[in-house]
Scaffold this motif. Sequence first.
Motif, short mmCIF file in Angstrom:
data_model
loop_
_atom_site.label_atom_id
_atom_site.label_comp_id
_atom_site.label_asym_id
_atom_site.label_seq_id
_atom_site.Cartn_x
_atom_site.Cartn_y
_atom_site.Cartn_z
N ALA A 271 0.87 -1.17 0.00
CA ALA A 271 0.00 0.00 0.00
C ALA A 271 0.91 1.22 0.00
CB ALA A 271 -0.91 -0.01 1.23
N LEU A 272 0.76 2.06 -1.02
CA LEU A 272 1.68 3.18 -1.18
C LEU A 272 1.50 4.20 -0.06
CD1 LEU A 272 1.23 3.55 -5.03
CD2 LEU A 272 3.18 2.55 -3.84
N LYS A 273 2.60 4.82 0.32
CA LYS A 273 2.60 5.73 1.46
C LYS A 273 2.38 7.18 1.02
CE LYS A 273 5.98 2.80 3.82
NZ LYS A 273 7.41 2.68 4.20
N VAL A 274 1.95 7.99 1.95
CA VAL A 274 1.87 9.42 1.73
C VAL A 274 3.29 9.96 1.59
CG1 VAL A 274 1.29 11.64 2.80
CG2 VAL A 274 -0.33 9.73 2.92
N THR A 275 3.52 10.72 0.53
CA THR A 275 4.85 11.29 0.30
C THR A 275 4.90 12.79 0.53
OG1 THR A 275 4.36 11.61 -2.05
CG2 THR A 275 5.39 9.52 -1.41
N LYS A 276 3.83 13.48 0.20
CA LYS A 276 3.83 14.94 0.29
C LYS A 276 4.05 15.36 1.73
CE LYS A 276 3.06 18.98 -1.77
NZ LYS A 276 3.92 19.50 -2.84
N GLY A 277 5.10 16.15 1.94
CA GLY A 277 5.40 16.64 3.28
C GLY A 277 6.26 15.72 4.10
N SER A 278 6.61 14.53 3.56
CA SER A 278 7.41 13.60 4.36
C SER A 278 8.62 13.06 3.63
CB SER A 278 6.53 12.43 4.83
OG SER A 278 5.93 11.78 3.73
#
Length: 949
Positions: A271-278
Motif C-alpha cells: 500500500a503506497l505511502k503518503v509522500t507529500k510533506g514527508s
Amino acid sequence: MMWERWWLLVALFVGCHAVDRSNFKTCDQSTFCKRNRALEPGESQYHVLPDTVVLSDSSVTMDVINKQNDVLFTAEIHALEDNTARIRINEKSPLHPRYGVQGVLIGEPKADNWKVQRSSDGFQAVFGNSTAVITFSPFRVDFLVNNEVAVSVNNRGLLNIEHYRNKKVKEEQKPEEEEADQEGKEEEDTGNQEEDPNKEEGDIEDFEDDEEDEMDSPPTDDGDDEAGMWEETFKTHHDSKPYGPSSVGLDVSFPGSEHVYGIPEHADSLALKVTKGSTDPYRLYNLDVFEYELNNPMALYGSIPYMVSHSAAKTVGVFWLNSAETWIDITSATAGQTMLTKLMSFFKSAEDTPQVDTHWFSESGIIDMFVMLGPSPRSVFRQYSRLAGSTMLPPLFSIAYHQSRWNYNDQEDVNNVNAGFDQYDFPMDVIWLDIEHTDGKKYFTWDSGKFPASIDMINGVAAKGRKMITIIDPHIKRESNYRIHQEAEAQELYVKKADKTSIYEGWCWPGSSSWIDFTNPDIRKWWAEQFALDKYQGSTLDLFTWNDMNEPSVFNGPEISMHKDATHYGGWEHRDVHNIYGMFQPQATCEGQVMRSGGKERPFVLSRAFFAGSQRYGAIWTGDNTATWDHLKISIPMILSINVAGLPFAGADVGGFFQNPEVDLLVRWYQAGAFYPFFRAHAHVDTKRREPWLYDDDKLAIMRDAVRMRYQLLPLWYTVFWESSVTGAPVVRPLWVEYPKDQNTYPMEDQFLLGNSLLVKPVTEQHTSSVNVYMPGTNAVWYDVQTYEAYPGYRWASIATPLSKIPVFQRGGSIVPKKMRVRRASSLMVNDPYTLVVALDNKGKAKGQLYSDDGHSLDYKQGQYLVRDFQFANKKLTSSSGDPNGIYKTKEWLERVIVIGMNVSPASITISSDEGEKNLRFKYDAPKKVVEVKKPGLNISKDFVITFS
C-alpha cells in the motif's frame, strides 16, 4: 591500463555494502520535479474554449487555454470499451513534436458510444457503467461509478504543461546591473532572500540549486528565471536540454479510497505511502541501483506508471502512458478538504469521505492517461490487460526452479552442478551463466578456454530434461574484430550523441561500449536475427536468454545511466524514451527466440528493466538485493506490487545477491521463493558457493522439500499463469483482490494468495517459532496443506513455524491439481498423473480448474490445449470441458483424489464415464476428516462423475 583501473573502481563500487545515494537524484536535484512539486492546489489556469468543442459518438476534442500565458492545447477525451476512458492533452501548435509513447498498447483501443448531455459549463457523458463529467472553466474531468465520484482529474488545479518555447537571450547587462545581481545572489545564498510580495498563489517558485546538491547548472540566458530549464548539470554530467522545459503534470484524486497500489518498482510497502510533506515523491526512472535501500520511494530497475485504487465500494485504475522520468506525489485527504465537495454532495458522497490525492509529473512527452473504472479488482486488471496486454503463457520449465550465480567457472563446473542436483535428488530445471562465460564480455560469444564445447555442455544439461540461460546485455564492446560491433557501427544501429550523428559511447562491463538503439523496429528485427543458431554460434534451441543492465546501465553516465540528450530513432531524445528502452530489448530477444525455432517454440527471456507491456515478453526480477532478513521480507510486497501492476512473472534472487546468508535465512528464502512466480537462486561473484548440498543434511532436506512442493504444485502454477494470460489477473495476489470488501486485508503485505486457492505466509523474521496468519472470508474455512487442520475464516490463527514449516493453506471451496511424482526436471513430469485435492467449504462444495498443453511449443495457439472444470457438490465430483475449442490429446491421467473436510466416511465411491462405471478403493481418516480415493485411472481429458455414497 585505463580500463583495468576503471574495472577496479567498478569492482569496488559493486562490492560496497550500501547504496551511494549521492549517485541518484532527489526531487530537489531534478529541476522539473522541483518546479512541479512547488505548485500549490488552487483554481486551475487551464480553461476550455467552448466554441472549439467537437463531440462525436465516443469522444470529444477541444482547445484548452492556459490563461497565464495564452498558450493553446488540444484535449481529447475518449470513451473506450469495458468501462475505460482516455485523456490526451498536447500542445496545439508545438515548436517541436512532443513524444507520444509507441509500442506499449497492443492495438488502438476500441471506442464505446456514450450519451451526452450538454450544460452551460460542460457536459456529462454516460458510457458503460460510468459517467464522465467534463467541466470547462476551469478544465476538470470527474468520473463517476454508480453515481459516486471515483476518479477526479485536475480538481486540485495542478495541471501543468511546460510548452516548447524559443530560448530568449537577455540584453547585455550594465556593470551596475551585474553588481546588483551578484548582491542578490549573495543574499539568496545566505538564506535571507525576501519572498516576492507580488507572487501569486499557484505560481511555480524560483529555485537556485544548492552547492551541496551538486546541481550547479550554468547560468542561462533564456529569459526564464528557473535554473535547470535549458541546461542542467548533475555532478560532472551536463544535460544540454536543447528544447528547453517540457514537463507535463496532472493531479488525480480517488474519492472514497484510503489505499492505492502499484507504480513499481520500489523497495517499499504494498500500500503506497503518503509522500507529500514527508519524503520525495515515488520516482519512476529505470536505474541500476546496487544494494538498494528499503522503505523509500527511490527509483529502481523498472517503471510501470499504473496505479490501482481500492475501497470496499469500488476498484479503479489509472495508467499514465509516459516513458520519461516521472514522479508521483501521494497525499491523504478527505473530500471535504478538496474542491470535490460540491460535486460529490450533488451525487451520493458526504464531505468527510476519505480520499487519496495523487500528483503525476513527467519530464517530457504528452499527457496520455487511461482511467479504468472497474468497479471490481478483476475488472480493472482485465481493463488494463486490454490496453497493455497480459502475460505471455510461459514454457513450463521457466516456472520451475532455476540455479544461477555470477559466474559458474567453466564447462566442468556446469557439468558438476548439473550432476549435483541429480546426486542429491534435488529438482532443478535451468542453469544460468553470467557475463564471465563470454569472450571478453562480447555477447553472443563464448570464452573458448572455459567453454570450449558449449553445444556439448548444453546438450548434456538438456539430456537431463533441463535448459540453460546465458546473459546478453544491450551494451556492445567497441572492438574492431567483434562481428556484432562491426555490423552495429556499419549499419548505424547504435544510439547517437546529442549531435544526432556521433555514436554514443560509455563504459560498462566490456569497457568502452555503445548501446543498440532498440527503439527502432528495424534494429529490433536485426537483433532478433542474431539469435539464429548459425549466428549465435555455440547455442542450441535449449539455450535461453537473460537481458541485464538494460535500464540502460552506463557506469560513467549520469545516475549510472545514459545521458538524457542522447538521441534515438526518429530523433527522439533519451529523456523521452528512457523508461521504455528496457522493454524493447527483451521484446527483440523474445522475437528472436521464436524466429530461431521457425515459430514453433515458446521463448523465455528474463529482463531486469521493464515498463508497461513488458509482461508480454517474459519475466523480471527485483535486482541486486542483499542477503538480509529485511530484503527477504521486502521481496513479498515488491513482487505483489509488480503483480498488481500487470507484470505477474516476477521474483527475487533467492538467498540475496550480495553477501552471504546465514543458513536459516537461506532456508526461509527457499521456502518463500517456492511461492514466487519466478523462482531463481542467484548470487554475486564474491559470495561463497551456495549449492544446496553444501549445507548440513537437515538444511538440505528442508530446502529440497520446499522445491519439491513447488514441483508438486506446477499444475496449479501453470493453470494460474494461463488464467493470467487470458484475464490479466495477477498470479500472486494481495488478499483484497479476492476479498475486496474485507478492510482488514487492505494493508496486508506479508501474506498473499496463489491464484484464488492457496494462502501463503512466508516466514521472514529471524528466530520465529510461530506466526499469526489472517484467514479471510466470512464463513470461510482454510485447511493447512500439510496437516489438513481446518481454520475458520475472518479470524487470525497462530501457526507454529519450526524451520521445516511453510504456512500454506488451501481455501475451502477450491480444487487444486497437483503432480506428486516429483522428478529431476519439469519436462519429465509432463505425462505424469494428477492428484486432485478437493477442499470442501462449509456447504460441502468446491470447484477448480486445470489447464494443460505440451508445456513448450506455440501449438496451444492452434487449439492444442485442454481446460478441465472440476466441481464438487451433492457428494459428487464432476469433471467437464472448460473450453470446447481445446483439442489437446494427453497421456496424463487421474491417479488420486483427496477430499478434505468430509465429516463422515462414505460407504462406497464409484466413478462413471464413457468407459462405464466402477467402484473405487479409498480410505478415510476420521480425525482429519479426509478421504483418499485411489486410482480412478481415467485420462484427465475425459468427462467423469465420482459419487461418494
